[in-house]
Each structure stands twice: as C-alpha cells, then as structure tokens.
Motif scaffolding. Structure first.
Motif, short mmCIF file in Angstrom:
data_model
loop_
_atom_site.label_atom_id
_atom_site.label_comp_id
_atom_site.label_asym_id
_atom_site.label_seq_id
_atom_site.Cartn_x
_atom_site.Cartn_y
_atom_site.Cartn_z
N THR A 1 54.01 7.96 59.91
CA THR A 1 53.09 7.41 60.92
C THR A 1 51.80 7.06 60.20
O THR A 1 51.21 7.91 59.52
CB THR A 1 52.81 8.45 62.03
N VAL A 2 51.39 5.80 60.35
CA VAL A 2 50.24 5.30 59.59
C VAL A 2 49.19 4.75 60.55
O VAL A 2 49.52 4.09 61.53
CB VAL A 2 50.69 4.15 58.65
N SER A 3 47.94 5.06 60.26
CA SER A 3 46.85 4.40 61.00
C SER A 3 45.84 3.87 59.99
O SER A 3 45.69 4.44 58.90
CB SER A 3 46.20 5.37 61.99
N SER A 4 45.19 2.78 60.35
CA SER A 4 44.26 2.14 59.42
C SER A 4 42.89 1.96 60.07
O SER A 4 42.81 1.68 61.27
CB SER A 4 44.82 0.77 59.02
N ASN A 5 41.86 2.12 59.28
CA ASN A 5 40.51 1.82 59.81
C ASN A 5 39.94 0.59 59.11
O ASN A 5 38.76 0.31 59.20
CB ASN A 5 39.59 3.04 59.63
N GLY A 6 40.80 -0.16 58.39
CA GLY A 6 40.35 -1.37 57.70
C GLY A 6 39.92 -1.11 56.27
O GLY A 6 39.86 -2.04 55.46
N GLN A 7 39.64 0.15 55.97
CA GLN A 7 39.22 0.48 54.60
C GLN A 7 40.24 1.38 53.91
O GLN A 7 40.47 1.28 52.72
CB GLN A 7 37.86 1.18 54.61
N TRP A 8 40.82 2.26 54.67
CA TRP A 8 41.86 3.14 54.13
C TRP A 8 42.89 3.45 55.20
O TRP A 8 42.69 3.16 56.39
CB TRP A 8 41.27 4.41 53.52
N LEU A 9 43.97 4.05 54.74
CA LEU A 9 45.05 4.41 55.67
C LEU A 9 45.09 5.92 55.82
O LEU A 9 44.82 6.66 54.87
CB LEU A 9 46.41 3.96 55.11
N THR A 10 45.41 6.37 57.04
CA THR A 10 45.62 7.80 57.25
C THR A 10 47.10 8.00 57.57
O THR A 10 47.63 7.36 58.49
CB THR A 10 44.74 8.31 58.41
N ILE A 11 47.74 8.84 56.77
CA ILE A 11 49.19 9.01 56.88
C ILE A 11 49.48 10.43 57.34
O ILE A 11 48.94 11.38 56.77
CB ILE A 11 49.89 8.82 55.51
N ASP A 12 50.33 10.59 58.36
CA ASP A 12 50.77 11.93 58.78
C ASP A 12 51.81 12.42 57.77
O ASP A 12 53.02 12.24 57.96
CB ASP A 12 51.37 11.90 60.19
N ALA A 13 51.34 13.01 56.69
CA ALA A 13 52.25 13.47 55.64
C ALA A 13 51.62 14.66 54.93
O ALA A 13 50.40 14.86 55.01
CB ALA A 13 52.49 12.34 54.65
N THR A 14 52.46 15.44 54.25
CA THR A 14 51.93 16.61 53.57
C THR A 14 51.54 16.27 52.13
O THR A 14 51.87 15.19 51.62
CB THR A 14 52.98 17.73 53.53
N ARG A 15 50.87 17.23 51.48
CA ARG A 15 50.44 17.05 50.10
C ARG A 15 51.64 16.80 49.19
O ARG A 15 51.59 16.01 48.25
CB ARG A 15 49.69 18.33 49.67
N GLU A 16 52.77 17.44 49.54
CA GLU A 16 53.99 17.32 48.73
C GLU A 16 54.58 15.91 48.79
O GLU A 16 55.35 15.50 47.93
CB GLU A 16 55.05 18.33 49.19
N ASP A 17 54.23 15.16 49.84
CA ASP A 17 54.74 13.79 49.97
C ASP A 17 53.98 12.80 49.08
O ASP A 17 54.44 11.66 48.89
CB ASP A 17 54.61 13.32 51.43
#
Lengths: 294, 308
Positions: B251-267
């Motif tokens: 699941t990805v969301s963007s604010n136009g500058q970076w992406l926020t991903i629902d993922a763990t550090r291991e991913d």
C-alpha cells in the motif's frame, strides 16, 4: 447534610448581584425608607404630625412585612430568584460537578430548604428593621408604640409571626417548585423565569378561566377548583394571620350562579402542604431520571 | 484471586430521542480497566466518548448495560462515585465565586471538607496566588487547573479526565502529563483519559480504546496496537513510476515529494531491488514507526470505508 446545606447557602448568597436585586433589596429598601422618612420627620413638624393616622402596633408591623412574599407580585420576584438558583445549575453547566458527589434526591431537597431558609432570613431581617424603624419614627412623632410586652401579647405575637414566616417559607418552596420544573424543562435561566412566570400567571388567571369553562360546560361549580390553587390559599392563610378571618373570594359565573369561597385555616394549610410535597416530589422524580447532558 | 477492575463496562448503550430523531450515541460498549493503569479513550468528535463518560459518572442513564466502578454498580450504589474525581467536557464553575470558594462548595457537597487539602491542591495546580479571585476572571487554562484540583479534592482512586489539557500552554500540558503519569506510577491511581491530543495519549497511556460512531473499534496496549505498524519512507525519481512499481506489492501513498509504504524494515532491500530493476533512482529509504495518531486515523478511515 449540614455541609451540603452550607454549600447551597454559599452558592445562593455568593451570587451577590442576583441575591441583592431580588432578595436583599427588601431589607435594604426597608432600611433606606426608614432613614429617609426619619430624616424628613426630624426636620419637618408637619411630617411628624401627619405621618401616623393612628399609633402603630409593633406586633402588626412585624407580621405585616411577611405579606410581601405571599402576595402575587412578591411571589413573582421570588420565582425569578428561585429560577436563577435552579436553572443556573443547567446554564452554568455545574450539575456535572455536583451530581456525582451526592445523591440527586438529597441535592434537590437541600436546595429547596436552603432557598426557603435564605428568603426567610432576609424577611426576618426586614421585619426587624421595619419594626424597630417604625418604633423610632413613632418616637420622633411622639405617638405611642404598643402594645406593652406581656406574656399573652408575646404568645399571640410569636404564634402569628411563626405562622407568617412558615407561610413565606411555603410560598418560596412553591415558587421554587415551579422554577425547578421550568428550569429542568428549559435548562436556561431566562426560560426558567419565563415558564415560571407563565405558570404563576395562569394560576392567577384560573378563577376567570374556570368561570368561563363553568359557563360553557354548564357546570358552574367547577369554579371551586380555584380553592385548590396555592395563590388563593396563601392569601387565605395571610388573612387568617392578619385579621383572624378567612378571605372572601367571590366568583360570578352567570346571573344565577355566584359562588363565595371562605375556607378555614386548616384547609389552606393542608392544601399548601399538598402542593409543597407534590412539587418537591415531582422535582425529585424528574431530576432522578434526567440526563445531565451539558 | 483476580483484582476487581477499576472500571467494568458491560454492553453499555445510549439512545437519545425517539423514532425519526433517534440517535444511537453509544452501542454495546464493553471495557475493563485494571487498577493502576492510565487508560486512553480516543475517538473523533461525536464518537460517543463524552456520553460514555457521563454514563460512568451517573450523569446520563444508560439505555442498556451498566457501569461498575471498583465492582459497584454506579446507578444502584451512587456512593462509589466518592472514589472518583472527574473533569467532564471542560471545567465549569460558579463564575461569581472565587476559585477557593468553588472548591469548598464542591468539597462540602461531597461532605468532605478539608481546608488544608484545598490549600495544598491550589498550590499543586499553581493557583494559590489567584485562589481568592472570582472564577469569571480566570483564563481557560486556569479554569482547567482548577478543574483538576476539583477532581482531586477527595483524593480519588479513579480519575476520569475528559480533555484535561484543553486551554493549557505547552509547559502546562507537559506538567499535567507528568502529573497524570506520577499519579498512576507513584500513587497507584487509575486514570481514564479522553483526549483528542493523540501524542499526549501515546506518551502517558498504557492502554487505549478507540471509539467510533458509538462502537469500540480497537482496544489494547499501546505497544501492542502499534507493533508491526512500521512504514518505509522512500525518496525516489521518477516518483510516479516508483509508486506504480511498489503499488503492485504494498500500500503506497505519496505526498508529491516522497512515498510512504506500509512495509516493515525487513522489506527495504527487496523494495530497493525492485525499484532499481525498473530503472528508478533511489535517494533515501527510511524506516518509520507508526504513531498512535497515524494508527488512529487509519482505523477511523478503515471503519468509514467499511461502512460505505
């Protein structure tokens, strides 16, 4: 219970502007009146001669003051005051602080008692000022101020005075009952005052309204229901205290039907007691079921 | 033997109005709060928080269900509320009385007047120098401090605080947070805290419940609720291509500058590899722990989506 009573007293007396304008105004007004008249009489011989038609009696002066809380206009003033005390808790949103700290029924009973005691205290003070003031004025005018203090006079006076004070207390409780119910309904001071006034107004208009209903339905005896209203019985008890006789209330329903009501002191005391118990009981019943949502 | 919980709420419901004006403000809420915890109660405006609190304080009659405090039914055994101190929906007082007089009136109402305790509480909340002044001249923050003193008047075992830091400056808020924590840690008090300041709740609460549209939608220890809720922040170019590549798996969301991903550090290594394989330049990948605020918002949005 004493603590709760004192808490209510502080709340009632602490609202100085309201208590001053609607309660303390009576003793303060009496004092101011006596001072002004005293000064005028001290300066003017004409005033000294004309002020007293007949020598005043301290026994009558002390009791006469109690007519104020029992007449319709006085009851409206008391109703305004009691409405502030009851409806104020809703408007100031203070019930939410108070209700968890004690039982609702006790909170209501003590509020009624504190209100009644507060009004009685104010009028005791007023009656003392009025009686002493009238004595001073009598002395300035050079007229006697009787009767002499004998055991019999004192016993009669104490009985009448206690009854008058009890009647004022009753009148306050009835006004507070109207105000409490109106306050619960509207949850605002203004609403409480207006609805309370409306109830009192309707009560005073009940005699002609009942006469009209009696005429329209051809049951003229319905006007006797007026004998059950607080207003009529307060005036009747007042009349018994002041003149040792019942008030005569005549209602003309039609050319043929004319009713004159005269009732005993015991009847009026019973009716007033029923109103007090009924209004306080209804207030407690409704308050215990009410949601304090603001 | 199991200790009696400080608060036990069973199937609590409240419906206001009738027929077409019928509103179900609280629906079958069940909670149990052990003694000594700081418990957060969260929800958007109109979620039913204050109605629930008012039912806990016997201000509102439940339509169904009941509240027990220290094992005692609040409606049938009203006296149990003497063990409770509360601020409900902002502190309100008799404006024509002084701060001290207000506290005296409330203490007398509970038949528990102790002038020394009143002095100590006024000192504790920083109002000793203004105690003789009428409340109508107090600021919102001062009223809130007086509210806290009023809640503590009877040295209660349970404090129910609805937005206790409203109107306070940041320093005042910090003081109150520390005070709340110390009441639980040092004095064994139980605190039921309703607040819309989620950072505040995250800092002081052991456990939280989230209420939405009258129903409890999540409940648990703060650490458990946020466990595994980490996210990765990815700075890459071109951003829309990166979003498309990662969107196939996460699941990805963007604010136009970076992406926020629902993922763990291991991913993270796997994610970077995929981006590079697809010709996306990766500048930065950072792991972020989800805050309670983000968790709360995601839960509320998820619930709203489920209902739509």
């Amino acid at each position: 219970m004493i603590n709760l009573f004192r808490a209510e007293w502080v709340k009632i007396a602490g609202n100085r502007w309201v208590a001053g304008c609607l309660v303390w105004i009576f003793p303060v007004g009496a004092l101011a009146f006596m001072i002004v008249v005293g000064v005028i009489m001290a300066l003017s011989s004409t005033a000294r001669e004309q002020f007293f038609d007949a020598p005043a009696q301290w026994t009558e002066q002390a009791v006469a003051v109690w007519n104020i809380p029992n007449n319709p206009l006085g009851r409206l003033v008391l109703l305004g005051f009691t409405a502030v005390v009851f409806a104020g808790e809703y408007q100031w949103q203070t019930w939410k602080n108070v209700v968890p700290r004690n039982r609702r029924s006790l909170l209501i009973v003590i509020k009624f008692l504190a209100l009644g005691a507060f009004i009685v205290t104010a009028f005791v003070l007023m009656s003392i000022l009025w009686t002493v003031g009238t004595g001073v004025l009598s002395r300035i005018a050079g007229v006697p101020y009787g009767p002499s203090l004998t055991g019999g006079v004192l016993a009669d006076f104490a009985g009448d005075y206690a009854l008058a004070a009890a009647l004022a207390f009753t009148s306050t409780i009835i006004a507070a009952g109207y105000a409490a119910l109106a306050g619960m309904l509207t949850r605002s001071i203004l609403g409480g005052v207006l609805v309370g006034f409306a109830i009192t107004f309707v009560e005073n208009l009940l005699a002609p309204v009942l006469a009209l209903i009696g005429l329209l339905l051809d049951i003229p005896r319905i006007v006797h229901l007026y004998r059950l209203t607080p207003g009529y019985n307060l005036l009747n008890v007042s009349s018994w205290i002041n003149s040792d006789e019942a008030i005569e209330w005549t209602i003309q329903v039609s050319d043929k039907a004319r009713y004159t009501m005269t009732d005993s002191l015991a009847f009026s005391i019973f009716v007033l007691a029923a109103w007090v118990v009924g209004l306080v009981g209804l207030t407690i019943f409704l308050f215990r079921r009410q949601d304090i949502a603001s | 033997m199991t200790e009696t919980p400080a608060i036990r709420i069973d199937d609590l419901s409240k419906t206001f109005g009738r027929r077409r004006k019928r509103i179900e403000a609280v629906k079958r809420v069940t909670l149990e709060i052990p003694v000594g915890q700081v418990y957060g109660f969260l929800g958007p405006n109109g979620a039913g928080k204050t109605t629930t609190i008012r039912m806990m304080l016997d201000l509102i009659r439940p339509t169904e269900g009941h509240v027990r405090i220290f094992g005692r039914h609040v409606r049938r055994e009203h006296d149990v509320l003497r063990r409770v101190g509360a601020i409900v929906e902002g502190a309100t007082f008799y404006n024509f009385l002084s701060g001290r007089r207000n506290l005296e009136v409330l203490a007398r109402t509970a038949n528990d007047l102790n002038p020394k305790r009143i002095d100590a509480l006024l000192e504790q909340v920083g109002l000793a120098h203004r105690a003789g002044q009428r409340v109508k001249d107090y600021s919102t923050g001062m009223k809130q401090r007086l509210g806290l003193a009023a809640a503590l008047l009877s040295d209660p075992d349970l404090l129910i605080l609805d937005e206790p830091t409203n109107g306070l400056d940041p320093e005042g808020m910090h003081e109150i947070r520390q005070f709340i924590r110390s009441l639980a840690d040092d004095h064994g008090k139980t605190i039921f805290l309703s607040s819309h300041l989620l950072g505040e709740v995250e800092q002081v609460c052991d456990r939280v419940a989230i209420i939405n549209l009258g129903e409890i939608v999540r409940e648990g220890m703060v650490s458990e609720l946020l466990e595994g809720k980490s996210r990765l922040r990815v700075e890459a170019s071109p951003l829309d291509r990166a979003a498309a590549v990662l969107g196939e798996h996460w699941t990805v969301s963007s604010n136009g500058q970076w992406l926020t991903i629902d993922a763990t550090r291991e991913d993270a290594p796997h994610l970077v590899r995929r981006l590079v394989e697809q010709g996306v330049d990766v500048y930065q990948v950072a792991s972020q722990r989800q805050s309670l605020e983000e968790f709360f918002l995601s839960v509320v949005r998820e619930e709203a989506g489920r209902r739509d």
